[in-house]
Design a protein around this motif. Structure first.
Motif, PDB file in Angstrom:
ATOM      1  N   HIS A 200       0.784  -1.242   0.000  1.00  0.00           N
ATOM      2  CA  HIS A 200       0.000   0.000   0.000  1.00  0.00           C
ATOM      3  C   HIS A 200       0.815   1.292   0.000  1.00  0.00           C
ATOM      4  O   HIS A 200       0.277   2.344  -0.367  1.00  0.00           O
ATOM      5  CB  HIS A 200      -0.929   0.028   1.210  1.00  0.00           C
ATOM      6  N   TRP A 201       2.076   1.283   0.429  1.00  0.00           N
ATOM      7  CA  TRP A 201       2.802   2.529   0.658  1.00  0.00           C
ATOM      8  C   TRP A 201       4.194   2.563   0.037  1.00  0.00           C
ATOM      9  O   TRP A 201       5.080   3.245   0.526  1.00  0.00           O
ATOM     10  CB  TRP A 201       2.852   2.842   2.159  1.00  0.00           C
ATOM     11  N   ASN A 202       4.365   1.841  -1.051  1.00  0.00           N
ATOM     12  CA  ASN A 202       5.585   1.916  -1.847  1.00  0.00           C
ATOM     13  C   ASN A 202       6.852   1.562  -1.071  1.00  0.00           C
ATOM     14  O   ASN A 202       7.922   2.118  -1.320  1.00  0.00           O
ATOM     15  CB  ASN A 202       5.725   3.306  -2.483  1.00  0.00           C
ATOM     16  N   TYR A 203       6.729   0.642  -0.127  1.00  0.00           N
ATOM     17  CA  TYR A 203       7.918   0.133   0.557  1.00  0.00           C
ATOM     18  C   TYR A 203       8.545  -0.905  -0.354  1.00  0.00           C
ATOM     19  O   TYR A 203       7.874  -1.842  -0.790  1.00  0.00           O
ATOM     20  CB  TYR A 203       7.541  -0.482   1.916  1.00  0.00           C
ATOM     21  N   ASN A 204       9.825  -0.741  -0.675  1.00  0.00           N
ATOM     22  CA  ASN A 204      10.461  -1.689  -1.582  1.00  0.00           C
ATOM     23  C   ASN A 204      11.797  -2.200  -1.066  1.00  0.00           C
ATOM     24  O   ASN A 204      12.662  -2.581  -1.840  1.00  0.00           O
ATOM     25  CB  ASN A 204      10.621  -1.075  -2.986  1.00  0.00           C
ATOM     26  N   ASP A 205      11.960  -2.204   0.223  1.00  0.00           N
ATOM     27  CA  ASP A 205      13.171  -2.723   0.839  1.00  0.00           C
ATOM     28  C   ASP A 205      12.911  -4.163   1.297  1.00  0.00           C
ATOM     29  O   ASP A 205      11.846  -4.721   1.032  1.00  0.00           O
ATOM     30  CB  ASP A 205      13.563  -1.835   2.028  1.00  0.00           C
TER      31      ASP A 205
END
Length: 149
Positions: free
Chosen positions: A69-74
């Motif tokens: 939902h919040w563009n976390y890409n780690d």
């Protein structure tokens, strides 16, 4: 006079050699640079992680939700570090009154916004005080376990 000058030059040279030897001994006895860097980076990693009482499994659940939902890409590693909190702060800024920098630092403003989110979902009934006390941590744990991803 010549004897005095010679003596002073000899003493100065001896002091210089001793000081140089001590300086070299100090660096020879110090930990290798790579070990110092490992310790320093380990400390930074430890300080940057703020799971607010979540287990790694619960934190991975939060990270999966943030990725969706919040563009976390780690990494989904169970450690809520700087990038996890930056993604969460984007959510908190949009819906829960967070009005500070999106910097991944979990300060009192971040905690206040988390408390508002938890209160709105019936998972926290304490004050919106920016303190991550036991009630905030319990509510955050409940919220993390309620996420479906």
């Amino acid at each position: 006079m010549r004897a005095l000058t010679k003596a002073l030059v000899s003493v100065t040279a001896a002091v210089g050699i001793a000081a140089g030897g001590l300086a070299t001994a100090g660096t020879a006895m110090a930990a290798p640079a790579s070990a110092q860097q490992q310790v320093a980076s380990g400390e930074v990693t430890t300080l940057a992680v703020v799971n607010l009482g979540l287990t790694r499994a619960e934190a991975r659940n939060v990270q999966r939700w943030l990725a969706k939902h919040w563009n976390y890409n780690d990494a989904i590693d169970g450690y809520l570090g700087t990038n996890s909190w930056k993604a969460f702060q984007r959510c908190l800024a949009k819906y829960w009154g967070y009005d500070d920098a999106i910097d991944g630092i979990v300060g009192s403003n971040t905690i206040k916004a988390v408390q508002r989110l938890l209160k709105a979902n019936g998972m926290y009934d304490g004050a919106i005080d920016g303190i991550a006390g036991s009630g905030t941590k319990a509510g955050f744990k409940e919220w993390a376990n309620s996420l479906t991803v």
